[in-house]
Enzyme design. Structure first.
Site, PDB file in Angstrom:
ATOM      1  N   ARG A 188       0.832  -1.195   0.000  1.00  0.00           N
ATOM      2  CA  ARG A 188       0.000   0.000   0.000  1.00  0.00           C
ATOM      3  C   ARG A 188       0.870   1.249   0.000  1.00  0.00           C
ATOM      4  O   ARG A 188       1.957   1.278   0.595  1.00  0.00           O
ATOM      5  CB  ARG A 188      -0.883  -0.010   1.258  1.00  0.00           C
ATOM      6  CG  ARG A 188      -1.862   1.149   1.401  1.00  0.00           C
ATOM      7  CD  ARG A 188      -2.953   1.071   0.388  1.00  0.00           C
ATOM      8  NE  ARG A 188      -4.127   1.872   0.784  1.00  0.00           N
ATOM      9  CZ  ARG A 188      -5.020   2.341  -0.070  1.00  0.00           C
ATOM     10  NH1 ARG A 188      -4.867   2.111  -1.366  1.00  0.00           N
ATOM     11  NH2 ARG A 188      -6.059   3.024   0.349  1.00  0.00           N
ATOM     12  N   THR A 222      -8.933   0.340 -10.069  1.00  0.00           N
ATOM     13  CA  THR A 222      -8.341  -0.837  -9.449  1.00  0.00           C
ATOM     14  C   THR A 222      -8.424  -2.021 -10.402  1.00  0.00           C
ATOM     15  O   THR A 222      -9.271  -2.050 -11.298  1.00  0.00           O
ATOM     16  CB  THR A 222      -9.079  -1.149  -8.127  1.00  0.00           C
ATOM     17  OG1 THR A 222      -9.062   0.018  -7.301  1.00  0.00           O
ATOM     18  CG2 THR A 222      -8.449  -2.301  -7.353  1.00  0.00           C
TER      19      THR A 222
END
Length: 607
Positions: free
Chosen positions: A136, A422
């Site tokens: 992340r 995404t």
């Protein structure tokens, strides 16, 4: 393929790994989900944005079920799937195939993921067991809780997205480096070849890419990305050859020097420069890039119907905890008939409660206490389940619960609902290694800023814009130096209890804050209803997220279902829900079957 609990059977031949990863026991369980009490102005702006379709819906194209005996890869574009499949055919590992696929996706699906973003990966290694990797993005060390405040007021969502403040330190290159180091087999340079060829030589623009550019053209105009995606001021057209020479130069550098070259030299300098322009420049620095680290975390797992172990990505992702809570809340009795109003009602009520907890408790576990085990405690879920009336919709937004092991200090909920640009890929290789990996640059086309040929993320807009709630109560998902924003991404691997310790399902999806609902729905379709991978990927979606209405996927459900749900007391709305579920099922005999989501351009290949 219908899944059933396997009798003990011979396992796949196992290779000796050159590098052993630490063995992680599948950990305690899965934490809190994002929700909303009525939010203040900036959060309302974010919530309205989350209801939009960030990547234009491209319609449904039926996708056949792939069956294979040896290996399989499923990804969001046929050229990316082909890149991963070629690596598997050469004897590459699932990690090698995932890397080649990710790099190709940066070229052919740039609006969704790429080097300028990050990812979460769940990896089952037949020798080392299950682990997860947190790639992340992180906030710059100079970022504080006022990251998105100007004169004490939160920025509007789209102003924040376009600003340099929205860009987090990218983690994808570091994640690929870790995957290759721990689980790779082929030379790194070979894995870059397919993407490099596509960027240098070009490929035909697909309908989905063209639609995404057209839908985002107004936002892209005037950004760094305009010259590439709006040549001569016009969106890319279907079928035209799309070349990306700047990206080809970057890929050639990474091919020659390795993935860590991303974090130093000319590429790193370009990333920093890409955040420092405009009225609201960011503070990302070369030190932030040089200091970035992938975090290896214990997966978060839940037992479902006393037959399955469902494992996913824990905090800072809310994916596994939210999926786990939805499943745990649905696990109180016999599964309702597939497609029935009773099934949709119970799913919506479970989502309502799960997203209430998500909003209050989820954040970066390296910075705040997240009661992961408590949120999935069976006694706690049983108590929450008693709040669900099987015959009537609850009124208003659900309040979060008080799970055991919860943080003592009360926090304020955060209603942020993002994670829209995404992609997800699933891979299984011939040795039984399985990878579920979800990658993102946040909004479609990220921040609109570019560096060295790739788009930069706007992942930091996943943070709460206002760091405190009423009375000054802090939010778990407030910005902070080096902090990772909460995510909805939910790569998932499922095991059968009582059988050999090898995966039975490998899956995940894009779709913003609805990702946990998409994944939970697919799991219910397969584990409860006997759907195969293609059927589960195609099933119509139901969504609630603790909002003020139940949402049904447009054109995927009969009108009678909406009428029946209204009879339960739900306010019902229909909307496009552009998931991208990519699923591989592994039978007790090790046979593989795979399904790609019909809502996107994905495909499955294997042998």
């Amino acid at each position: 393929m219908t899944l059933s609990r396997p009798a003990a059977s011979a396992s796949r031949p196992r290779r000796r790994s050159q590098r052993r990863a630490p063995l992680y026991a599948a950990g305690a369980l899965i934490a809190a989900t994002l929700v909303a009490a009525t939010p203040p102005a900036a959060a309302q702006d974010q919530a309205a944005n989350a209801r939009a379709t960030p990547e234009a819906a491209s319609g449904r194209t039926p996708k056949p079920l792939l069956t294979a005996a040896r290996d399989a890869v499923v990804a969001a574009h046929p050229l990316a799937t082909a890149a991963g499949d070629a690596i598997l055919a050469e004897g590459g590992s699932a990690a090698d195939a995932a890397i080649a696929t990710l790099l190709a996706l940066n070229v052919v699906e740039p609006q969704s993921s790429g080097l300028g973003g990050g990812a979460f990966a769940l990896v089952h290694d037949p020798e080392d067991g299950l682990t997860s990797y947190d790639g992340r993005e992180t906030a710059p060390t100079a970022a504080g809780p006022d990251l998105f405040l100007v004169d004490g007021a939160p920025l509007s969502f789209w102003t924040a997205v376009a600003s340099g403040r929205s860009v987090g330190t990218p983690g994808l290159a570091a994640l690929m480096a870790r995957l290759h180091e721990r689980h790779g087999r082929l030379p790194w340079a070979r894995l870059v070849e397919p993407a490099l060829a596509l960027a240098r030589d070009g490929f035909a623009v697909s309908p989905r890419l063209a639609a995404s550019v057209a839908a985002t053209a107004e936002r892209l105009a005037g950004t760094d990305a305009a010259a590439l995606f709006l040549p001569d001021g016009q969106p890319l057209a279907v079928g035209e050859t799309f070349r990306q020479p700047a990206l080809a130069v970057t890929l050639a550098t990474l091919q020659a020097e390795g993935p860590t070259a991303f974090y130093r030299g000319t590429i790193a300098q370009a990333v920093v420069a890409g955040t420092r322009t405009g009225d609201l420049p960011g503070t990302l620095s070369l030190d932030d890039l040089a200091g970035y680290r992938v975090v290896e975390r214990a997966p978060v797992c839940l037992t479902y119907r006393a037959a399955w172990r469902v494992c996913g990505m824990g905090p800072p992702s809310s994916g596994a905890t939210t999926v786990g809570q939805i499943l745990g809340l649905m696990d109180g009795g016999a599964a309702p008939a597939p497609g029935s109003a009773a099934a949709a009602h119970l799913f919506a009520e479970a989502s309502r409660l799960a997203y209430a907890d998500r909003a209050l408790y989820l954040g970066d576990p390296d910075h705040v206490d997240v009661p992961t085990a408590g949120l999935l405690d069976r006694g706690y879920l049983a108590a929450r389940r008693r709040l669900i009336d099987p015959a009537r919709a609850a009124e208003g937004a659900a309040a979060p619960g008080t799970p055991p092991e919860r943080e003592g200090r009360r926090r304020a909920p955060d209603a942020t609902l993002t994670d829209n640009g995404t992609t997800h890929l699933s891979v299984v290789d011939a040795d039984g290694m399985a990878i579920a990996l979800t990658a993102s640059i946040e909004q479609a086309f990220g921040s609109g800023r570019m560096a060295a040929g790739f788009l930069l993320n706007n992942e930091l807009t996943d943070f709460a814009f206002a760091p405190t709630g009423p009375g000054g109560a802090p939010k778990a998902n407030a910005p902070g130096p080096g902090k990772r924003p909460r995510s909805s991404m939910a790569p998932t691997i499922v095991y059968a209890l009582g059988g050999p310790d090898r995966p039975r399902l490998v899956l995940g999806s894009p779709g913003g804050s609805r990702i946990p609902e998409y994944v939970a729905g697919a799991l219910i379709a397969m584990l409860d209803d006997g759907a195969d991978a293609a059927q589960a990927a195609a099933r119509g979606h139901v969504s609630h997220r603790n909002r003020d209405r139940l949402v049904l996927e447009a054109e995927a459900h009969p009108a009678a279902l909406a009428e029946a749900l209204a009879g339960y007391g739900h306010t019902v709305e229909t909307a496009a829900m552009t998931s991208g579920l990519h699923i591989i099922a592994i039978g007790a005999d090790d046979a593989l079957s795979a399904g790609a989501d019909p809502r996107r351009e994905g495909s499955a290949l294997g042998r």
